[in-house]
Design a protein around this motif. Structure first.
Motif, mmCIF file in Angstrom:
data_model
loop_
_atom_site.group_PDB
_atom_site.id
_atom_site.type_symbol
_atom_site.label_atom_id
_atom_site.label_comp_id
_atom_site.label_asym_id
_atom_site.label_seq_id
_atom_site.Cartn_x
_atom_site.Cartn_y
_atom_site.Cartn_z
ATOM 1 N N ILE A 137 0.838 -1.203 0.000
ATOM 2 C CA ILE A 137 0.000 0.000 0.000
ATOM 3 C C ILE A 137 0.873 1.254 0.000
ATOM 4 O O ILE A 137 0.629 2.195 -0.754
ATOM 5 C CB ILE A 137 -0.983 -0.018 1.189
ATOM 6 N N ALA A 138 1.911 1.256 0.820
ATOM 7 C CA ALA A 138 2.813 2.420 0.878
ATOM 8 C C ALA A 138 3.487 2.654 -0.473
ATOM 9 O O ALA A 138 3.611 3.799 -0.917
ATOM 10 C CB ALA A 138 3.858 2.211 1.969
ATOM 11 N N ALA A 139 3.912 1.586 -1.129
ATOM 12 C CA ALA A 139 4.566 1.720 -2.432
ATOM 13 C C ALA A 139 3.606 2.270 -3.480
ATOM 14 O O ALA A 139 4.028 2.989 -4.396
ATOM 15 C CB ALA A 139 5.118 0.369 -2.877
ATOM 16 N N LEU A 157 -7.321 5.244 -0.106
ATOM 17 C CA LEU A 157 -8.195 4.181 -0.602
ATOM 18 C C LEU A 157 -7.718 3.661 -1.958
ATOM 19 O O LEU A 157 -7.700 2.455 -2.205
ATOM 20 C CB LEU A 157 -9.631 4.701 -0.687
ATOM 21 N N LYS A 158 -7.298 4.554 -2.822
ATOM 22 C CA LYS A 158 -6.786 4.128 -4.129
ATOM 23 C C LYS A 158 -5.475 3.357 -3.970
ATOM 24 O O LYS A 158 -5.220 2.389 -4.700
ATOM 25 C CB LYS A 158 -6.611 5.342 -5.046
ATOM 26 N N ALA A 159 -4.654 3.752 -3.014
ATOM 27 C CA ALA A 159 -3.406 3.022 -2.756
ATOM 28 C C ALA A 159 -3.719 1.614 -2.265
ATOM 29 O O ALA A 159 -2.998 0.659 -2.592
ATOM 30 C CB ALA A 159 -2.547 3.774 -1.742
ATOM 31 N N CYS A 160 -4.789 1.475 -1.511
ATOM 32 C CA CYS A 160 -5.218 0.143 -1.052
ATOM 33 C C CYS A 160 -5.579 -0.723 -2.264
ATOM 34 O O CYS A 160 -5.133 -1.868 -2.379
ATOM 35 C CB CYS A 160 -6.401 0.298 -0.106
ATOM 36 N N ILE A 218 -8.521 4.925 6.360
ATOM 37 C CA ILE A 218 -9.414 5.147 5.221
ATOM 38 C C ILE A 218 -10.633 5.956 5.655
ATOM 39 O O ILE A 218 -11.060 6.879 4.966
ATOM 40 C CB ILE A 218 -9.813 3.801 4.584
ATOM 41 N N GLU A 219 -11.168 5.644 6.813
ATOM 42 C CA GLU A 219 -12.330 6.369 7.323
ATOM 43 C C GLU A 219 -12.011 7.852 7.495
ATOM 44 O O GLU A 219 -12.821 8.718 7.148
ATOM 45 C CB GLU A 219 -12.774 5.759 8.649
ATOM 46 N N ALA A 220 -10.815 8.137 7.977
ATOM 47 C CA ALA A 220 -10.412 9.531 8.184
ATOM 48 C C ALA A 220 -10.252 10.287 6.867
ATOM 49 O O ALA A 220 -10.421 11.503 6.825
ATOM 50 C CB ALA A 220 -9.106 9.582 8.974
#
Length: 186
Positions: A73-75, A88-91, A134-136
């Motif tokens: 996700i970080a990458a 969210l898109k990174a997820c 994600i909620e935040a």
């Protein structure tokens, strides 16, 4: 002493990687310390030095899974651009766009769930933390949650090799998830 500790790291990693291979090759139910030791090219005593029990090996696999997913996700974060939908898109991109995450998913979730459900606690904690992130960053929690559930579902189907989607259909699903991620952040 430092050289001795440095030598421990690679052997420990080889054992964890071997455990992932064993699960991928023969299934979680057949994960044994003997099979892992053989696959890692270490003695059973060497394996037990690093992991005194099967449970300790499974805990290490769970931590590796969490670290791998977090890294994927970080990458992906930089590649999806800045903005409210970035997390969210990174997820979506990090998990569904990474073979490394798929390998981690297959071996770890199946092995831990097949052996002891309480071992999944490490993974549950990280998932809860990620959901809070994600909620935040999302104005529409329900839509964001649907996106994360769809990512998990597709990843699980692919891990179990039961996904009916063609390459083109899968790409359409991922594109739609990215679109929904944008909508969840408006």
């Amino acid at each position: 002493m430092v050289a001795e500790q440095a030598a421990l790291g690679p052997a420990r990693e080889r054992v964890i990687e071997a455990a992932e291979r064993v699960v991928a090759e023969v299934g979680a139910a057949r994960l044994t310390l003997d099979a892992v030791a053989q696959s890692a090219g270490v003695s059973k005593g060497g394996l037990l030095y690093h992991f005194p029990s099967k449970e300790s090996l499974l805990v290490a696999l769970a931590h590796r899974y969490v670290d791998s997913i977090h890294g994927c996700i970080a990458a992906a974060r930089d590649g999806v651009g800045k903005g409210p939908a970035q997390e969210l898109k990174a997820c979506v991109q990090g998990i569904l766009g990474s073979e490394r995450c798929m390998r981690a998913m297959t071996s770890v979730l199946l092995a831990t769930a097949a052996n002891d459900l309480k071992l999944l606690e490490v993974i549950r904690e990280r998932m809860a933390e990620h959901l809070r992130e994600i909620e935040a960053s999302s104005s529409d929690f329900a839509r964001a949650a649907v996106v994360t559930l769809a990512v998990d579902g597709l990843m699980m189907r692919e891990a179990l090799r039961i996904s009916p989607f063609s390459v083109e259909q899968r790409a359409q699903v991922v594109d739609k998830l990215l679109e929904l991620a944008d909508e969840a952040s408006r």
